[in-house]
Write an enzyme that holds these catalytic residues in place. Structure first.
Site, mmCIF file in Angstrom:
data_model
loop_
_atom_site.group_PDB
_atom_site.id
_atom_site.type_symbol
_atom_site.label_atom_id
_atom_site.label_comp_id
_atom_site.label_asym_id
_atom_site.label_seq_id
_atom_site.Cartn_x
_atom_site.Cartn_y
_atom_site.Cartn_z
ATOM 1 N N THR A 1 35.593 39.500 27.173
ATOM 2 C CA THR A 1 36.127 39.757 25.846
ATOM 3 C C THR A 1 35.850 38.553 24.929
ATOM 4 O O THR A 1 35.665 37.427 25.394
ATOM 5 C CB THR A 1 37.636 40.080 25.944
ATOM 6 N N ALA A 2 35.821 38.827 23.619
ATOM 7 C CA ALA A 2 35.465 37.784 22.655
ATOM 8 C C ALA A 2 36.330 36.542 22.825
ATOM 9 O O ALA A 2 35.841 35.412 22.701
ATOM 10 C CB ALA A 2 35.589 38.332 21.233
ATOM 11 N N LYS B 1 30.974 51.179 14.268
ATOM 12 C CA LYS B 1 31.964 51.320 13.215
ATOM 13 C C LYS B 1 32.186 49.935 12.640
ATOM 14 O O LYS B 1 32.878 49.118 13.228
ATOM 15 C CB LYS B 1 33.287 51.841 13.781
ATOM 16 N N PRO C 1 19.426 16.281 73.250
ATOM 17 C CA PRO C 1 20.333 15.386 73.989
ATOM 18 C C PRO C 1 21.734 15.372 73.377
ATOM 19 O O PRO C 1 22.717 15.170 74.065
ATOM 20 C CB PRO C 1 19.678 14.007 73.857
ATOM 21 N N ALA D 1 31.008 34.151 18.312
ATOM 22 C CA ALA D 1 31.119 33.406 19.571
ATOM 23 C C ALA D 1 30.023 33.805 20.541
ATOM 24 O O ALA D 1 29.696 34.981 20.676
ATOM 25 C CB ALA D 1 32.481 33.682 20.202
ATOM 26 N N ASP E 1 27.620 49.997 19.922
ATOM 27 C CA ASP E 1 28.442 49.570 18.800
ATOM 28 C C ASP E 1 27.749 48.526 17.926
ATOM 29 O O ASP E 1 26.805 47.893 18.364
ATOM 30 C CB ASP E 1 29.665 48.822 19.365
ATOM 31 N N VAL F 1 19.517 20.975 60.749
ATOM 32 C CA VAL F 1 18.384 21.886 60.604
ATOM 33 C C VAL F 1 18.466 22.974 61.675
ATOM 34 O O VAL F 1 18.343 24.169 61.396
ATOM 35 C CB VAL F 1 17.054 21.094 60.732
ATOM 36 N N MET G 1 40.002 40.913 14.779
ATOM 37 C CA MET G 1 39.935 41.604 13.490
ATOM 38 C C MET G 1 40.879 40.948 12.481
ATOM 39 O O MET G 1 41.632 41.607 11.787
ATOM 40 C CB MET G 1 40.300 43.090 13.662
ATOM 41 N N GLY H 1 31.066 46.246 22.529
ATOM 42 C CA GLY H 1 31.180 44.793 22.448
ATOM 43 C C GLY H 1 32.378 44.305 23.261
ATOM 44 O O GLY H 1 33.412 44.974 23.327
ATOM 45 N N GLY H 2 32.227 43.153 23.907
ATOM 46 C CA GLY H 2 33.345 42.561 24.641
ATOM 47 C C GLY H 2 33.750 43.403 25.819
ATOM 48 O O GLY H 2 32.917 43.854 26.601
ATOM 49 N N ASP H 3 35.054 43.649 25.911
ATOM 50 C CA ASP H 3 35.604 44.450 26.996
ATOM 51 C C ASP H 3 36.034 45.804 26.434
ATOM 52 O O ASP H 3 36.631 45.858 25.352
ATOM 53 C CB ASP H 3 36.818 43.715 27.583
HETATM 54 N N1 SAH Z 1 36.304 44.925 22.620
HETATM 55 C C1 SAH Z 1 36.008 43.711 21.907
HETATM 56 C C2 SAH Z 1 36.839 43.582 20.647
HETATM 57 C C3 SAH Z 1 36.564 44.644 19.638
HETATM 58 S S1 SAH Z 1 37.526 44.451 18.185
HETATM 59 C C4 SAH Z 1 36.214 42.508 22.817
HETATM 60 O O1 SAH Z 1 36.742 42.651 23.927
HETATM 61 O O2 SAH Z 1 35.804 41.421 22.435
HETATM 62 C C5 SAH Z 1 36.412 43.624 17.136
HETATM 63 C C6 SAH Z 1 36.831 42.180 16.942
HETATM 64 O O3 SAH Z 1 36.495 41.410 18.071
HETATM 65 C C7 SAH Z 1 36.151 41.490 15.791
HETATM 66 O O4 SAH Z 1 36.772 41.786 14.581
HETATM 67 C C8 SAH Z 1 36.327 40.060 16.168
HETATM 68 O O5 SAH Z 1 37.625 39.623 15.871
HETATM 69 C C9 SAH Z 1 36.219 40.096 17.666
HETATM 70 N N2 SAH Z 1 34.872 39.763 18.151
HETATM 71 C C10 SAH Z 1 34.011 40.549 18.804
HETATM 72 N N3 SAH Z 1 32.896 39.871 19.149
HETATM 73 C C11 SAH Z 1 33.051 38.622 18.682
HETATM 74 C C12 SAH Z 1 32.269 37.436 18.728
HETATM 75 N N4 SAH Z 1 31.075 37.415 19.321
HETATM 76 N N5 SAH Z 1 32.774 36.330 18.167
HETATM 77 C C13 SAH Z 1 33.984 36.325 17.586
HETATM 78 N N6 SAH Z 1 34.772 37.406 17.518
HETATM 79 C C14 SAH Z 1 34.323 38.537 18.063
#
Ligand code: SAH
Length: 493
Positions: free
Chosen positions: A350-351, A289, A43, A431, A267, A23, A402, A320-322
């Site tokens: 990333t996904a 897209k 002590p 995911a 996106d 402490v 994709m 989405g993702g990275d």
């Molecule tokens: N920049 C993104 C990928 C974009 S391409 C990344 O880093 O995750 C788009 C593809 O990513 C989708 O067709 C699918 O294959 C995948 N994707 C993105 N989000 C997803 C998710 N939550 N679960 C599963 N696949 C995913």
């Protein structure tokens, strides 16, 4: 408010800690960081304390407590496991009017040690007034996530420039506006991005501009002919990885920039839960897209971002993702560079990372897979990606982005190129979202399985022996649904 938060100067001040265990060590650690000259009285004094307080300004006294040691101290802390002794120290301090803290005993505390967020010289103390210290710590954890590490450096820079700013901007309001702009704009962004030299230059430049502006305004006032217009500044674009959907997978940096945005272009893959975390007042514009539905073509998106930044806005491009993983982040940056728009890129999960961790399919495993390939199902032109020759290593995991709509082409392509028909494969749909689903099989049988029970997009394909580990390693929480197990469970009912 039954205690008042004061920030106490302890630099070079004498402080007594009665007690020599863990402490006492925790308090000594905190107080030594504030520059206090610490006397430890016990002590027996632990090795850890001895290692901590090596500086000459501290004293370690291995004796039993005696009242004489509290005299002249700025504050006293009693942290022994002897309750009577703690009471004694408290009473003695009271008699001499020296502030005292008996650790973990609120009624015997004149002051409280708060939970601390330290971005020196910015320091935040949080107290629950002894009622719920754990809640105070959790509050601290939340603040830690919100306040960038660069805050301290920013405050130091501001401190260094304070006098100069005062001399060049005479009014209080003018200075307030100046600092608001610095702390919410380019200067702070550069500092948080670790570019401290450029941050300092930017602050000096901002000061010079404001100063010149004031001079020309006063000239104009004197001539009273026309009014001065403030110089228009270019905004900035933040290309932010929003992760796979679960908002808890955002980075601190992403969250901070999202909360500063004037306008957000997002996106199709960005989840609502993530979008909700953007600044409430920001304009949020969908530029997604989806396959075969190009809401706004890429060039159009680039132009939107460029125009918004040129009009001085802070633009968040939420992907989405990275942004650099099949995300066209590179293409967007090329356009921004060509238009001389400042930008930052923030990585996202990333996904593949989410699909793997949230389904118990490690992308590598020393027994099964020594490398991973991230492969797109399609090429830029929209043509299928059929480069299967290089994907036949049985000890390599392949993650197809994709790819779900091309399941037949991809599985037969791999088998024809030489990968075993028994190779394991998993389809991970949505995911990290509450709707996540997993289907496992082999290159040979997955198409039939999926035809019988199609999964929604977005989805990833994970090909390789690691996909077999799903059964063993998946955590079947409420978010994780394995379609096989679900079917099995339904059959059993
Ligand atoms: N920049 C993104 C990928 C974009 S391409 C990344 O880093 O995750 C788009 C593809 O990513 C989708 O067709 C699918 O294959 C995948 N994707 C993105 N989000 C997803 C998710 N939550 N679960 C599963 N696949 C995913």
């Amino acid at each position: 408010m039954n205690t008042f938060p004061l920030f106490f100067k302890l630099d070079n001040q004498p402080v007594l800690i009665v007690g020599g265990g863990e402490v006492a060590q925790r308090k000594a650690d905190l107080l030594s960081r504030a520059g206090a000259c610490i006397t430890i009285l016990a002590p027996k004094i632990s090795d850890e304390i001895q290692a901590l307080l090596t500086d000459d300004r501290h004293a370690l006294i291995t004796e039993h407590y005696d009242k004489k040691y509290i005299e002249g101290k700025r504050i006293v802390i009693a942290g022994t496991d002897d309750e009577a002794l703690n009471h004694q120290v408290h009473a003695d301090c009271k008699a001499l009017n020296i502030p005292v803290n008996v650790v973990d005993t609120p009624p015997l505390c004149d002051f409280i040690f708060p939970a601390i967020v330290d971005r020196n010289p910015i320091v935040i103390g949080i107290s629950s007034n002894g009622k719920a210290p754990v809640l105070a710590r959790l509050t601290r954890a939340r603040l830690e996530t919100l306040i960038p590490q660069g805050y301290g450096k920013l405050a130091k820079l501001a401190g260094d420039m304070r006098d100069e700013v005062k001399s060049k901007i005479p009014t209080l309001t003018g200075r307030r506006q100046f600092w608001e702009k610095a702390f919410e704009g380019k200067v702070s962004e550069l500092m948080f991005a670790g570019r401290s030299v450029e941050a300092e230059q930017a602050l000096k430049q901002q000061l010079e501009q404001t100063h010149q502006q004031l001079i020309s305004n006063s000239d104009i006032d004197q001539n009273a002919t026309h009014s001065a217009k403030p110089a228009k500044t270019t905004g900035e674009v933040y290309i932010v990885g929003a992760g796979p959907g679960d908002p808890e997978l955002l980075t601190f940096k992403a969250l901070r920039l999202m909360q500063q945005a004037d306008i957000v272009y997002y996106d199709a893959l960005v989840s609502d839960a993530v979008l909700d975390l953007c600044r409430r007042d920001a304009d949020k514009i969908f530029v997604g897209k989806k396959r075969s539905n190009h809401a706004v073509a890429q060039q159009g998106i680039n132009q939107l971002m460029i125009d918004a930044a040129k009009s001085g806005k802070r633009v968040v491009r939420l992907k989405g993702g990275d942004p650099f993983m099949f995300g066209r982040g590179g293409e967007e940056i090329q356009a921004l560079r060509a238009a001389s728009i400042p930008y930052q890129v923030v990585p996202g999960i990333t996904a593949a990372g989410a699909a793997s961790c949230y389904t118990g399919i490690p992308l590598t495993h020393r027994d099964h897979s020594q490398s991973v390939r991230f492969v797109t199902g399609f090429l830029k032109s929209g043509e299928p990606n059929n480069g299967f020759e290089s994907l036949t290593n049985p000890h390599e995991t392949i993650v197809f982005y994709m790819g779900l709509h091309s399941l037949v082409r991809l599985t037969t392509g791999l088998i024809d190129a030489g990968r075993s028909p028994d190779t394991a494969i998993a389809i991970v749909s949505q995911a990290s979202l509450p709707t996540q689903q997993v289907m496992t099989g082999t290159l040979q049988n997955i198409v039939a399985k999926h035809d019988a029970n199609p999964l929604p997009t977005p989805a990833l394909l994970i090909v390789g022996e690691v996909a077999k580990l799903h059964d063993e390693l998946a955590w079947f929480g409420e978010h994780i649904v394995n379609t096989d197990q679900q079917a099995h469970a339904l059959n059993m009912i």
